[in-house]
Every structure is written in structure tokens, then in C-alpha cells.
Design an enzyme around this catalytic site. Structure first.
Site, PDB file in Angstrom:
ATOM      1  N   SER A 297       0.817  -1.210   0.000  1.00 34.98           N
ATOM      2  CA  SER A 297       0.000   0.000   0.000  1.00 34.98           C
ATOM      3  C   SER A 297       0.858   1.270   0.000  1.00 34.98           C
ATOM      4  O   SER A 297       1.606   1.513  -0.935  1.00 34.98           O
ATOM      5  CB  SER A 297      -0.955  -0.051   1.200  1.00 34.98           C
ATOM      6  OG  SER A 297      -1.905   0.974   1.153  1.00 34.98           O
ATOM      7  N   ASP A 308      10.420   5.271  -9.710  1.00 37.15           N
ATOM      8  CA  ASP A 308       9.995   5.892 -10.970  1.00 37.15           C
ATOM      9  C   ASP A 308      10.762   7.170 -11.272  1.00 37.15           C
ATOM     10  O   ASP A 308      10.957   7.528 -12.447  1.00 37.15           O
ATOM     11  CB  ASP A 308       8.492   6.186 -10.934  1.00 37.15           C
ATOM     12  CG  ASP A 308       7.651   4.937 -11.168  1.00 37.15           C
ATOM     13  OD1 ASP A 308       8.228   3.898 -11.510  1.00 37.15           O
ATOM     14  OD2 ASP A 308       6.415   5.011 -11.001  1.00 37.15           O
ATOM     15  N   LYS A 322      -0.553  -4.271  -3.290  1.00 35.64           N
ATOM     16  CA  LYS A 322      -1.871  -3.732  -2.914  1.00 35.64           C
ATOM     17  C   LYS A 322      -1.998  -2.325  -3.501  1.00 35.64           C
ATOM     18  O   LYS A 322      -1.467  -1.370  -2.958  1.00 35.64           O
ATOM     19  CB  LYS A 322      -2.049  -3.677  -1.402  1.00 35.64           C
ATOM     20  CG  LYS A 322      -3.395  -3.101  -0.965  1.00 35.64           C
ATOM     21  CD  LYS A 322      -3.502  -3.000   0.543  1.00 35.64           C
ATOM     22  CE  LYS A 322      -4.832  -2.398   0.961  1.00 35.64           C
ATOM     23  NZ  LYS A 322      -4.962  -0.969   0.601  1.00 35.64           N
TER      24      LYS A 322
END
Length: 550
Positions: A297, A308, A322
Site C-alpha cells: 500500500s 519511478d 496492494k
């Protein structure tokens, strides 16, 4: 009936937002009417009187179980549990408690440093026998979770109130009495923040609750003053929590205005993009983020966003996967529905959700359906399976013995027994069981009722059953019997074969008992292959840069 009518009215009120066409609305109204009518007939005519609260709540929980594991209903008497999940705060004594089958009671499992239980002198393994003079009966035939919950509820209360706790302790001939004052227990999100060598600091974040990012920022400020030049951000075992805290935490390391996560769901008004709003605290310091299967999460948002932006090297194992967002929706009569409303997407455009749910059961998405995305610097990354580390550290395949030992009553018993004969031990940086103490441990396990299943024996039984079904069992009986002889439990062999792994479980438990969470973390720094690999990467800047910009 009042509670049922509340559920019906609430469902009808939500229909316009959830439905896409009038046929769906009509069918939903029809089914709710059938349910209402059915319950009315039961309530009027069933041979026994129904408990409306129990019956309707059971129906609600059954419905939610068919959706996903994260959509949950909290009746008014359970909303405190939800508040604790999001804030990390509750009023009590500051200790985990667990059920102990041997005593058929709850025991003190892990007192937190600086909290009332630890300050009063409670230890792991202390058996709770009475609270405020009232004996806590044994569990008996009751459901163990419900029994543990009832003991926990009795220990909690208003801050500033006192309670008297009577426990039985190994090595003591008579029960011990403690007086504790309850207070608000704020579980720290940052469970460790220290220099681990002259230039590298490790910050371990255990959850994303209120003020997590502020805790991390304070820790980083102190560590920079101590000479931090490189950072290991440990998110292993972090189950997540508040999404906005992940956005704020990422904002400590990337430029202001950077996208961190976006949410997309059925209701377009909930589609949002969340960006960093503050000036970053650390813009060019080398960072390694540690992850494992327990990172989920908000932990995945943090690790994935830093990956990223090519801002950190991710080391460890693939995260849980998740990628679902929950929101609390207040219901009538004080209840709360924690509802999955969206999926989240990190800056490269990928969603880390790794599972779809059928009747509430998770089914892992196949790698073949994943798609390729790219980091800011052009490195390929994929969706459908959590966050894949830049540097993977394989997890050793462990026998069932280790899993069984880690959650066994016998582990707590051995720690309590060890503590009763060792007033002090060596620091966490150097402690280990002696050879004689390890032999004592194995003898204790062999005589205390500790059992474990061997995977080889289980596989052999499964093969026997298949052979029986297919008609080959009789002709292969001799071979099966010979294999069964070879697979018979040999505890001495297992305890020697897996000694390093067994030591790791037991030494960690002992150090956590003496030195609380810090003891366990310092021990992990000594034995963790992920930490070792992180230090190797941070010690070689050419390697670090090559990973991020191949």
C-alpha cells in the site's frame, strides 16, 4: 429491524452513485426488498427469537467477504479499532498480548519501550490471570480471537486511569501484582533511526499513520547533524496506511510539484492526482530503499515513486501488490464502512495491484498480462505485481520448522525461562547464544511439546493419496514405506541442519525482550543480507549510478 432498515435505506441512498443504468437500480431495489421481506418473516415466525444485531451483522460481513479483504464494516463499538489503524494511537498499557494454548489464557507478548507495561516491569511470557481484582477466566471453548479481544478491551480505558494487573511468571512461586496507569499510546512510525557506520544512516518506517512524514523529517535532521551522507530507508514489513503520508514522505526527496500518486475509480469525482507540496529536504543524497513481500500500500507508493523518479535503488524482494484505496464512509447509528473506491497509480503510470478477487479470494495476476512502463530516466518497469526491486536479494527457502517455531508458545516459554536466569545479557550488537545454551534450547523444544510438520512428509502423504486414487498404491507400497522411514522426524538432525536459522529466530526474540524493538533491529543489521547488499551499493557510487542510469 431498525438496524436492517438502516442498511436498506443506506444502500438505496447509494444507488444513484453506484449504478450505471435504471435496470441495475431496479434489480438492486428488488433484491433488497426480498431480503427485507425474508427477514421480516423469520423474525415473526421462526421457532426461536432472532438476535437482529448478530444476524444482520453476520449477513453484512458475509457480503463484504465476497468483495476484497480491505472493505470492512465497523459497528459503533469497533470504530476505535479503525481510529487506531489510521492514527497509531490508543489508550492502554502499551503491549501486545497473545493467546497461549498451554495456559489457555492471554500472555504479555511484547511490551513497548517507554510505555506503562515496560515501565512497570512486565515481561514477555507473563500470564494474565486477573485485572482489577477480577479473575480473567480461561478461554475454554470460546473462540480464541474473541477471547483475546475481550482481554485487550479490559486492559484499555481512559488515559490517566489505573488498573491492577496480576500475572504468573516463570520461576516465581506466587503471582505478581502490578499497578499501571493507562495513557495514550502513540506507536511511533519510525521505529529506528541511527547511524550504522560513519556515513550511512538507516531509518526504519513501520507504518504510515498520522505524522509519519514529520517523524521521518525529524529523524533525518538529527542524522544529518551526526554526519549522514547516505541513507537506507527500510520499508520491510510496512503494511502501509495513510496515502497522503506517503506523498509527504516522497516529497522529502523529490522536487516540489512532483506527481507521487493518482487515484482512479468508478466515481470520476474521486479521480485525483497528488503532488508534493513542500521544498524537498534531501535532493541528491544516495538512497537505498529496502522492501519485501510485507511492504504494501503506502509503502509501495513510496518505494515505487522513488523508483519511478530514479531517486533511489530498491533492494530486497518484490512487494505485496496492494494498489487499492480505501475511504471511510460514516453510516447511521455510529457505524463506519471502510470501502475500496479506487486503484492508485504511481508516476510511471503503472498500478502495483497484483491480485484480483473472486468471492473474496485473491488470485495473483499472471505476469503475461503485465505491461511495460518506464522510469523518468527510461528504465523499464512493469505493473501487475507490486514493486520489483532494482537489486533482488533472494529469500532462503526455510522449512516449516522455522515458521512453526516463530509463532509457537514454546518460543515465548523459552524466552521467559531464559530471562528468569539471566539478569543481564550482552549488548544487541554482540549477543548470541552459547553452544551450551543452544543445546539447552533444543532439549527444551524436544521435551516441551513443540511439534512441526515436515514438508517432505506432507508431500509423501499427498503422493500416497494420489497413488491410492489412481490404483498404484499397492504395487508401490514398499517404496512408500521405505521413503516414510527416511522421512520420519529426526529432531537432532533438523536442529543441527537448521541451527543458524533457529538461532536467528530465538536470538531475535531474546533481544527484543531485553532491549525492545531496537534490540531486534540492531540484531537484524548484523544478519540481514538486504542490509549487507545496501551497504555494498552505497559504498560503490559507480555501481549505484549504473543501476539508476544503465
Amino acid at each position: 429491524m431498525k438496524r436492517l432498515l438502516t442498511c436498506v435505506l443506506l444502500a438505496m441512498a447509494l444507488l444513484p452513485a453506484a449504478a450505471q443504468n435504471s435496470a441495475h437500480n431496479a434489480e438492486t431495489a428488488k433484491q433488497l426488498s426480498i431480503f427485507n421481506n425474508l427477514y421480516k418473516e423469520l423474525d415473526l415466525n421462526y421457532v426461536d427469537t432472532l438476535d437482529a444485531k448478530d444476524v444482520i451483522e453476520d449477513a453484512i460481513y458475509y457480503l463484504l467477504e465476497r468483495l476484497d479483504p480491505y472493505t470492512d464494516y465497523y459497528p459503533a463499538d469497533r470504530t476505535e479499532d479503525l481510529r487506531q489503524m489510521t492514527t497509531g494511537k490508543y489508550a492502554g498499557i502499551g503491549s501486545l498480548i497473545t493467546y497461549h494454548a498451554g495456559h489457555d489464557r492471554c500472555i504479555i507478548s511484547e511490551p513497548y519501550a517507554g510505555m506503562p507495561a515496560a515501565e512497570a516491569g512486565l515481561r514477555r511470557g507473563d500470564v494474565i490471570v486477573a485485572i482489577d481484582g477480577q479473575e480473567m477466566p480461561r478461554c475454554g471453548g470460546r473462540q480464541r480471537t474473541a477471547y483475546s479481544d475481550s482481554v485487550s478491551s479490559t486492559l484499555r480505558g481512559e488515559p490517566g486511569t489505573t488498573l491492577r494487573l496480576r500475572v504468573e511468571r516463570f520461576g516465581e512461586s506466587a503471582p505478581l501484582d502490578f499497578t499501571l496507569t493507562r495513557r495514550t499510546i502513540a506507536l511511533p512510525a519510525v521505529r529506528f533511526a541511527e547511524m550504522i557506520n560513519d556515513s550511512v544512516a538507516l531509518v526504519a518506517v513501520s507504518q504510515f499513520t498520522e505524522n509519519t512524514a514529520a517523524e521521518v523529517q525529524r529523524a533525518l535532521t538529527e542524522l544529518r547533524a551526526k554526519g549522514m551522507k547516505r541513507l537506507v530507508l527500510d520499508l520491510r514489513g510496512n503494511p502501509g496506511g495513510l496515502m497522503m503520508e506517503a506523498v509527504k514522505l516522497v516529497g522529502l526527496f523529490v522536487p516540489k510539484g512532483s506527481e507521487v500518486v493518482s487515484t482512479r475509480g468508478k466515481v470520476s469525482s474521486r479521480n485525483e492526482t497528488f503532488r508534493t507540496t513542500g521544498v524537498p529536504m534531501i535532493t541528491d543524497m544516495p538512497i537505498v530503499v529496502l522492501t519485501d513481500y510485507g511492504t504494501a500500500s503506502a509503502g509501495e507508493i513510496t518505494a515505487g515513486a522513488l523508483q519511478d523518479y530514479d531517486r533511489a535503488v530498491i533492494v530486497g524482494q518484490r512487494t505485496y501488490g496492494k494498489g487499492l484505496v480505501q475511504e471511510p464512509h460514516e453510516l447511521l447509528y455510529g457505524g463506519v464502512l471502510k470501502l475500496t473506491t479506487c486503484k492508485y497509480y504511481i508516476p510511471s503510470g503503472r498500478c502495483v495491484q497484483a491480485y484480483e478477487f473472486s468471492d473474496g479470494l485473491p488470485q495473483h495476476l499472471a505476469d503475461s498480462v503485465s505491461r511495460e512502463f518506464h522510469t523518468k530516466g527510461g528504465r523499464p518497469v512493469r505493473d501487475c505485481g507490486g514493486v520489483t526491486p532494482d537489486v533482488e536479494v533472494a529469500v532462503d527457502s526455510l522449512p516449516n520448522l522455522i515458521t512453526y517455531l516463530a509463532v509457537s508458545d514454546q518460543l515465548s516459554d523459552f524466552v521467559a525461562r531464559y530471562r528468569s536466569t539471566h539478569a543481564t545479557i550482552a549488548p544487541a550488537e554482540t549477543f548470541s547464544l552459547t553452544a551450551a545454551e543452544y543445546d539447552d534450547l533444543t532439549n527444551f523444544l524436544k521435551t516441551s511439546g513443540f511439534t512441526y510438520d515436515r514438508q517432505s512428509s506432507y508431500a509423501l502423504k499427498l503422493l500416497r493419496d494420489i497413488a491410492e486414487h489412481e490404483g498404484y498404491a499397492e504395487q508401490a507400497r514398499a517404496e512408500f514405506d521405505a521413503l516414510e522411514q527416511k522421512f520420519t522426524h529426526n529432531e537432532d538432525y533438523d536442529y543441527r541442519r537448521w541451527e543458524p536459522e533457529i538461532r536467528r529466530v530465538v536470538e531475535d526474540a531474546i533481544l527484543t525482550d531485553y532491549y525492545y524493538q531496537r534490540g531486534g533491529i540492531v540484531y537484524d543489521l548484523r544478519v540481514s543480507p538486504e542490509v549487507r547488499r545496501a551497504l555494498e551499493i552505497l559504498g560503490d557510487m559507480e555501481s549505484y549510478r549504473r543501476i539508476l542510469r544503465p
